[in-house]
Scaffold this motif. Structure first.
Motif, mmCIF file in Angstrom:
data_model
loop_
_atom_site.group_PDB
_atom_site.id
_atom_site.type_symbol
_atom_site.label_atom_id
_atom_site.label_comp_id
_atom_site.label_asym_id
_atom_site.label_seq_id
_atom_site.Cartn_x
_atom_site.Cartn_y
_atom_site.Cartn_z
ATOM 1 N N THR A 5 0.835 -1.193 0.000
ATOM 2 C CA THR A 5 0.000 0.000 0.000
ATOM 3 C C THR A 5 0.876 1.252 0.000
ATOM 4 O O THR A 5 1.745 1.417 0.858
ATOM 5 N N ARG A 6 0.651 2.121 -0.967
ATOM 6 C CA ARG A 6 1.413 3.372 -1.013
ATOM 7 C C ARG A 6 0.900 4.333 0.050
ATOM 8 O O ARG A 6 -0.301 4.346 0.362
ATOM 9 N N ILE A 7 1.789 5.161 0.573
ATOM 10 C CA ILE A 7 1.450 6.052 1.682
ATOM 11 C C ILE A 7 1.801 7.484 1.313
ATOM 12 O O ILE A 7 2.938 7.786 0.942
ATOM 13 N N LYS A 8 0.807 8.376 1.435
ATOM 14 C CA LYS A 8 1.030 9.811 1.225
ATOM 15 C C LYS A 8 0.726 10.544 2.522
ATOM 16 O O LYS A 8 -0.340 10.360 3.115
ATOM 17 N N ILE A 9 1.666 11.374 2.952
ATOM 18 C CA ILE A 9 1.474 12.260 4.095
ATOM 19 C C ILE A 9 1.225 13.655 3.524
ATOM 20 O O ILE A 9 2.084 14.201 2.817
ATOM 21 N N GLY A 11 -0.333 17.850 3.547
ATOM 22 C CA GLY A 11 -0.429 19.066 4.346
ATOM 23 C C GLY A 11 0.841 19.434 5.064
ATOM 24 O O GLY A 11 0.816 20.000 6.161
ATOM 25 N N LEU A 12 1.985 19.167 4.443
ATOM 26 C CA LEU A 12 3.269 19.447 5.079
ATOM 27 C C LEU A 12 3.666 20.917 4.884
ATOM 28 O O LEU A 12 3.501 21.477 3.798
ATOM 29 N N THR A 13 4.224 21.486 5.946
ATOM 30 C CA THR A 13 4.624 22.897 5.889
ATOM 31 C C THR A 13 6.020 23.138 6.435
ATOM 32 O O THR A 13 6.526 24.260 6.349
ATOM 33 N N ARG A 14 6.672 22.109 7.016
ATOM 34 C CA ARG A 14 7.960 22.305 7.683
ATOM 35 C C ARG A 14 8.995 21.321 7.144
ATOM 36 O O ARG A 14 8.685 20.172 6.814
ATOM 37 N N GLU A 15 10.241 21.789 7.080
ATOM 38 C CA GLU A 15 11.327 20.946 6.593
ATOM 39 C C GLU A 15 11.472 19.673 7.418
ATOM 40 O O GLU A 15 11.641 18.578 6.866
ATOM 41 N N ALA A 16 11.394 19.797 8.736
ATOM 42 C CA ALA A 16 11.577 18.633 9.597
ATOM 43 C C ALA A 16 10.512 17.577 9.323
ATOM 44 O O ALA A 16 10.792 16.367 9.355
ATOM 45 N N ASP A 17 9.293 18.006 9.034
ATOM 46 C CA ASP A 17 8.218 17.051 8.765
ATOM 47 C C ASP A 17 8.421 16.349 7.426
ATOM 48 O O ASP A 17 8.149 15.149 7.289
ATOM 49 N N VAL A 18 8.877 17.091 6.431
ATOM 50 C CA VAL A 18 9.178 16.491 5.124
ATOM 51 C C VAL A 18 10.266 15.429 5.275
ATOM 52 O O VAL A 18 10.145 14.296 4.772
ATOM 53 N N GLU A 19 11.318 15.788 5.964
ATOM 54 C CA GLU A 19 12.442 14.862 6.109
ATOM 55 C C GLU A 19 12.053 13.624 6.910
ATOM 56 O O GLU A 19 12.438 12.502 6.577
ATOM 57 N N ALA A 21 8.947 12.317 7.272
ATOM 58 C CA ALA A 21 8.019 11.493 6.501
ATOM 59 C C ALA A 21 8.771 10.617 5.509
ATOM 60 O O ALA A 21 8.486 9.421 5.362
ATOM 61 N N ALA A 22 9.753 11.203 4.822
ATOM 62 C CA ALA A 22 10.537 10.434 3.854
ATOM 63 C C ALA A 22 11.349 9.347 4.545
ATOM 64 O O ALA A 22 11.396 8.194 4.099
ATOM 65 N N ALA A 23 11.998 9.698 5.660
ATOM 66 C CA ALA A 23 12.827 8.733 6.374
ATOM 67 C C ALA A 23 11.996 7.609 6.966
ATOM 68 O O ALA A 23 12.464 6.460 7.066
ATOM 69 N N ALA A 24 10.757 7.902 7.357
ATOM 70 C CA ALA A 24 9.898 6.897 7.979
ATOM 71 C C ALA A 24 9.287 5.934 6.971
ATOM 72 O O ALA A 24 8.735 4.914 7.363
ATOM 73 N N ALA A 206 6.035 11.036 15.880
ATOM 74 C CA ALA A 206 5.668 9.717 16.406
ATOM 75 C C ALA A 206 4.404 9.196 15.737
ATOM 76 O O ALA A 206 4.300 8.000 15.433
ATOM 77 N N LEU A 207 3.424 10.079 15.486
ATOM 78 C CA LEU A 207 2.194 9.656 14.824
ATOM 79 C C LEU A 207 2.453 9.268 13.365
ATOM 80 O O LEU A 207 1.859 8.306 12.856
ATOM 81 N N VAL A 208 3.321 10.009 12.686
ATOM 82 C CA VAL A 208 3.675 9.658 11.312
ATOM 83 C C VAL A 208 4.299 8.263 11.268
ATOM 84 O O VAL A 208 3.926 7.415 10.447
ATOM 85 N N SER A 209 5.242 8.014 12.151
ATOM 86 C CA SER A 209 5.888 6.702 12.189
ATOM 87 C C SER A 209 4.886 5.604 12.529
ATOM 88 O O SER A 209 4.911 4.518 11.935
ATOM 89 N N ALA A 210 3.992 5.873 13.490
ATOM 90 C CA ALA A 210 2.997 4.879 13.890
ATOM 91 C C ALA A 210 2.021 4.596 12.753
ATOM 92 O O ALA A 210 1.600 3.440 12.551
#
Length: 231
Positions: A5-9, A11-19, A21-24, A206-210
């Motif tokens: 299953t492909r996963i899209k996150i 509504g991203l607005t911050r560099e840390a969240d982009v990085e 999401a990709a790493a997770a 933590a929620l993104v990873s979960a």
């Protein structure tokens, strides 16, 4: 080969969240190009964020009733993006705005008993040229409301749906319910925004990873051979 299953996150607005999401393990990240949204970013900001993505993680630009000039400006900032149309765009308008690029179309399903009256098969056939159909909840503000529609009301296993569209399940998904959603719908992908947030536009790592882990658990369960008891 087992389905992944492909996963899209979104509504991203911050560099840390982009990085993160990709790493997770996210396959795609979404940037909202709709000024009325609390998660909105400018084309220039979307471009800066997209440059933080590693190879093979896809940027998706979300539009709501945008003009051709607005789409062009965003594509100049993020030239390799997939487009997602979330407003009242017709099939012809989506195709014209996409200019030959891959595009996704949101199907906004009413909440409550209204979901049973939504003709997903007809909608999928109308937008058969889309790369995928994002089946989302109909909420004020064109998504990101944190509400799930009645999954059981739609004909997910109908052969006409599979022939017409790849389905991306969205709307009110969280780490707690996405495993059930994947089991029931068997979607090509899932799309989450508010369900992994600490605040609007601010993702909780933590929620993104979960969330990603829950999707992968569902994939593993569906791929496992059925348990058969000995006679």
């Amino acid at each position: 080969m087992p389905h992944r299953t492909r996963i899209k996150i979104c509504g991203l607005t911050r560099e840390a969240d982009v990085e993160h999401a990709a790493a997770a393990g996210a396959d795609a990240v979404g940037f909202v190009l709709y000024a009325a949204s609390p998660r909105a970013v400018t084309p220039q900001r979307a471009g800066a964020l997209a440059r933080r993505l590693p190879p093979f993680v896809t940027p998706v630009l979300l539009f709501v009733n945008a003009t051709a000039a607005e789409v062009d400006a965003a594509l100049q900032a993020v030239p390799h993006a997939v487009l997602q149309f979330h407003g009242d765009e017709t099939p012809a308008q989506c195709a014209a705005l996409a200019q030959g690029r891959a595009w996704l179309r949101a199907a906004r399903v009413p909440l409550g008993a209204g979901a049973a009256g939504f003709d997903l098969l007809e909608y999928a056939q109308r937008f058969a040229a889309a790369t995928a159909l994002v089946v989302d909840a109909q909420v004020p503000g064109y998504g990101g409301g944190g509400h799930a529609f009645d999954w059981n009301a739609l004909p997910w296993s109908h052969p006409r749906l599979h022939a017409a569209a790849r389905v991306v399940l969205s709307g009110g998904l969280t780490p707690a319910n996405v495993t059930d959603g994947v089991r029931l719908v068997r979607p090509w992908g899932v799309d989450v925004s508010s369900g992994v947030e600490a605040a609007k536009g601010v993702k909780d790592a933590a929620l993104v990873s979960a969330f990603i882990a829950a999707v992968r658990r569902a994939d593993a369960e569906l791929a496992a051979p059925p348990f058969v008891t000995a006679p």
